[in-house]
Design a protein around this motif. Sequence first.
Motif, PDB file in Angstrom:
ATOM      1  N   ALA A  81      34.251  42.264  37.980  1.00 15.54           N
ATOM      2  CA  ALA A  81      34.645  43.609  38.413  1.00 15.54           C
ATOM      3  C   ALA A  81      33.947  43.928  39.714  1.00 15.54           C
ATOM      4  N   LYS A  84      32.797  49.136  42.575  1.00 14.17           N
ATOM      5  CA  LYS A  84      33.477  50.425  42.571  1.00 14.17           C
ATOM      6  C   LYS A  84      34.254  50.637  41.275  1.00 14.17           C
ATOM      7  N   LYS A  85      34.574  49.569  40.565  1.00 13.42           N
ATOM      8  CA  LYS A  85      35.249  49.707  39.279  1.00 13.42           C
ATOM      9  C   LYS A  85      34.258  49.648  38.108  1.00 13.42           C
ATOM     10  N   ASN A 114      32.563  53.224  33.607  1.00 15.78           N
ATOM     11  CA  ASN A 114      33.453  53.755  34.624  1.00 15.78           C
ATOM     12  C   ASN A 114      34.726  54.203  33.925  1.00 15.78           C
ATOM     13  N   GLU A 117      39.629  54.050  36.430  1.00 16.14           N
ATOM     14  CA  GLU A 117      40.875  53.316  36.247  1.00 16.14           C
ATOM     15  C   GLU A 117      40.886  52.491  34.973  1.00 16.14           C
ATOM     16  N   SER A 153      36.295  58.591  44.241  1.00 12.77           N
ATOM     17  CA  SER A 153      37.131  59.163  43.195  1.00 12.77           C
ATOM     18  C   SER A 153      37.364  60.643  43.398  1.00 12.77           C
TER      19      SER A 153
END
Length: 154
Positions: A81, A84-85, A114, A117, A153
């Motif tokens: 990953a 940022k994710k 997180n 998404e 985000s």
Amino acid sequence: MRRFEKYLAEVGIKEGPILNRLTTIYNICAGSFHEEIIEIFVSEIKNNDGSRVYEHVSLFTENYIIDIVEPIGNEIQWNVASYKKAFGWAELSSFNFDFEKANDDSKLKVLCRNFLEMNLSYSFKATGTNCNHLWSIYKEHIQRNLSKVNEKSG
């Protein structure tokens, strides 16, 4: 590679099949990923008898985390990953650790999630001197990327 082996020795993996297994996994990941691996972390806990149980291994690059699930088993499975994710929120808990110098009884746990998404979560556990290493990883790879996630985000 020497830094990798030195760290593994610090967490009690100095020789034998576990070292061979982790070296193989490291080499596979390093040879197949497009960014250099700059840090490694072994998530571990101690049994009542003082022996360590190795839960998973995380490799860090400049922009990604590669998490090797059950690194001691027969199957090689990893998740990748981008920071940022991966790191939108973090929770830390410690026992007998002053965030400067760990002792044999120290424990540190960092839980990251997180919810932007994907419902990703990472749990990093450390005992003894491995707490110092986890604290360093938290500051360098997790904490500094939390605000980037929140800024994008927002």
